[in-house]
Design a protein around this motif. Structure first.
Motif, PDB file in Angstrom:
ATOM      1  N   LEU A 257     -18.459  -8.460  -5.410  1.00  0.00           N
ATOM      2  CA  LEU A 257     -18.375  -9.604  -5.014  1.00  0.00           C
ATOM      3  C   LEU A 257     -17.590  -9.737  -3.941  1.00  0.00           C
ATOM      4  O   LEU A 257     -16.534  -9.515  -3.770  1.00  0.00           O
ATOM      5  CB  LEU A 257     -18.072 -10.551  -6.269  1.00  0.00           C
ATOM      6  N   ALA A 258     -18.190 -10.502  -2.704  1.00  0.00           N
ATOM      7  CA  ALA A 258     -17.405 -10.899  -1.851  1.00  0.00           C
ATOM      8  C   ALA A 258     -16.442 -11.914  -2.114  1.00  0.00           C
ATOM      9  O   ALA A 258     -16.351 -12.654  -3.009  1.00  0.00           O
ATOM     10  CB  ALA A 258     -18.397 -11.579  -0.526  1.00  0.00           C
TER      11      ALA A 258
ATOM     12  N   PRO B 158     -18.658 -17.184   0.435  1.00  0.00           N
ATOM     13  CA  PRO B 158     -20.152 -17.000   0.514  1.00  0.00           C
ATOM     14  C   PRO B 158     -20.540 -16.592   1.911  1.00  0.00           C
ATOM     15  O   PRO B 158     -19.876 -17.177   2.828  1.00  0.00           O
ATOM     16  CB  PRO B 158     -20.451 -18.611  -0.059  1.00  0.00           C
ATOM     17  N   ARG B 159     -21.558 -15.949   2.224  1.00  0.00           N
ATOM     18  CA  ARG B 159     -22.182 -15.640   3.526  1.00  0.00           C
ATOM     19  C   ARG B 159     -23.813 -15.480   3.243  1.00  0.00           C
ATOM     20  O   ARG B 159     -24.144 -15.025   2.445  1.00  0.00           O
ATOM     21  CB  ARG B 159     -21.449 -14.302   4.009  1.00  0.00           C
TER      22      ARG B 159
ATOM     23  N   TYR C 286     -26.417 -16.646  -6.869  1.00  0.00           N
ATOM     24  CA  TYR C 286     -25.167 -15.833  -6.280  1.00  0.00           C
ATOM     25  C   TYR C 286     -25.488 -15.043  -5.285  1.00  0.00           C
ATOM     26  O   TYR C 286     -24.467 -14.416  -4.834  1.00  0.00           O
ATOM     27  CB  TYR C 286     -24.434 -15.366  -7.740  1.00  0.00           C
ATOM     28  N   ASP C 287     -26.642 -14.889  -4.606  1.00  0.00           N
ATOM     29  CA  ASP C 287     -26.856 -14.287  -3.288  1.00  0.00           C
ATOM     30  C   ASP C 287     -25.864 -14.093  -2.465  1.00  0.00           C
ATOM     31  O   ASP C 287     -25.529 -13.149  -1.786  1.00  0.00           O
ATOM     32  CB  ASP C 287     -28.326 -14.432  -2.772  1.00  0.00           C
TER      33      ASP C 287
ATOM     34  N   THR D 169     -24.047  -9.819   2.458  1.00  0.00           N
ATOM     35  CA  THR D 169     -24.562 -10.194   1.188  1.00  0.00           C
ATOM     36  C   THR D 169     -26.052 -10.196   0.907  1.00  0.00           C
ATOM     37  O   THR D 169     -26.684 -10.042   2.028  1.00  0.00           O
ATOM     38  CB  THR D 169     -23.898 -11.485   0.861  1.00  0.00           C
ATOM     39  N   SER D 170     -26.502 -10.368  -0.286  1.00  0.00           N
ATOM     40  CA  SER D 170     -28.064 -10.517  -0.471  1.00  0.00           C
ATOM     41  C   SER D 170     -28.578 -11.573   0.136  1.00  0.00           C
ATOM     42  O   SER D 170     -29.751 -11.700   0.558  1.00  0.00           O
ATOM     43  CB  SER D 170     -28.325 -10.322  -1.665  1.00  0.00           C
TER      44      SER D 170
ATOM     45  N   ILE E  75     -22.822 -14.375  -2.494  1.00  0.00           N
ATOM     46  CA  ILE E  75     -21.556 -13.534  -2.756  1.00  0.00           C
ATOM     47  C   ILE E  75     -21.628 -12.342  -3.072  1.00  0.00           C
ATOM     48  O   ILE E  75     -20.668 -11.710  -3.647  1.00  0.00           O
ATOM     49  CB  ILE E  75     -20.475 -14.476  -3.379  1.00  0.00           C
ATOM     50  N   PHE E  76     -22.853 -11.789  -3.444  1.00  0.00           N
ATOM     51  CA  PHE E  76     -23.249 -10.485  -3.744  1.00  0.00           C
ATOM     52  C   PHE E  76     -23.359  -9.529  -2.572  1.00  0.00           C
ATOM     53  O   PHE E  76     -24.507  -9.826  -1.974  1.00  0.00           O
ATOM     54  CB  PHE E  76     -24.443 -10.484  -4.808  1.00  0.00           C
ATOM     55  N   GLU E  77     -22.819  -8.568  -2.687  1.00  0.00           N
ATOM     56  CA  GLU E  77     -22.949  -7.449  -1.672  1.00  0.00           C
ATOM     57  C   GLU E  77     -23.397  -6.226  -2.376  1.00  0.00           C
ATOM     58  O   GLU E  77     -22.757  -5.322  -3.153  1.00  0.00           O
ATOM     59  CB  GLU E  77     -21.516  -7.039  -1.003  1.00  0.00           C
TER      60      GLU E  77
END
Length: 208
Positions: free
Chosen positions: A147-148, A151-152, A159-160, A171-172, A162-164
């Motif tokens: 998790l980042a 958010p990016r 949750y894309d 991120t996704s 914040i998910f790396e």
């Protein structure tokens, strides 16, 4: 032999993602919209909820139904939010509210302890009107990452941002739709489902 599926969701973003995934891997399939009732997701696992949704759509339409139940599980939260991912900040919470609450809960957690994964379970339900006696099948996909801290990205949903994904520094939500469709938990679940769909197409063709 072509197949027609009803996607048991009213989430337009999820419909578009499914259409891309299915279209790339099974171009002969027709993806139909679902306008039926929202089922009560009273299961306690992704599998139970996916089956509830697919069974509801199959019963309502008389067609082959696909439904997924998916979410993010965070290592330090004991696999939460899990099945509560879409309503983590409340029953009608926005994606942004869910993301912000999760980030707030992890504000004191630093790497390498921010491990998480997306999980997706896809349920296939074939009603008796299509195959005598009906048929059900469930497939799962997992996508590991971290998790980042903020958010990016502007693609995807949920949750894309914040998910790396493992092996990536973005991120996704910063992946293109094509990149995400090649890597995601939903794509992996569909890959696991694909052999069953091919067997189903053959079976329907033989019965026809």
């Amino acid at each position: 032999m072509s197949l027609e599926f009803v996607l048991a969701t009213h989430n337009a973003k999820k419909v578009r993602e499914f259409q891309r995934i299915i279209g790339e891997r099974m171009p002969q399939a027709a993806v139909l919209a679902y306008d039926g009732p929202e089922p009560v997701e009273e299961g306690v696992t992704f599998e139970e909820n996916a089956l509830i949704k697919a069974r509801t759509a199959a019963a309502h339409t008389g067609r082959i139904a696909l439904a997924d139940d998916s979410g993010i599980v965070v290592d330090v939260l004991g696999a939460a939010p899990g099945i509560l991912s879409s309503r983590w900040a409340g029953q009608d919470a926005s994606d942004e509210a869910n993301v912000q609450l999760l980030l707030d809960q992890l504000s004191d957690i630093r790497r390498p302890h921010r491990g998480a994964e997306f999980r997706c379970t896809i349920a296939l339900v074939v009603p008796d009107a299509v195959i005598r006696g009906g048929h059900e099948f469930v497939a799962e996909g997992r996508w590991r990452g971290n998790l980042a801290y903020e958010p990016r990205g502007s693609h995807g949903f949920g949750y894309d941002p914040i998910f790396e994904p493992d092996g990536r520094e973005i991120t996704s939500a910063e992946l293109t739709p094509d990149e995400k469709n090649a890597l995601s938990h939903r794509a992996r679940a569909f890959e696991a489902l694909l052999p069953e769909l091919e067997r189903l197409a053959t079976r329907i063709g033989d019965d026809g």
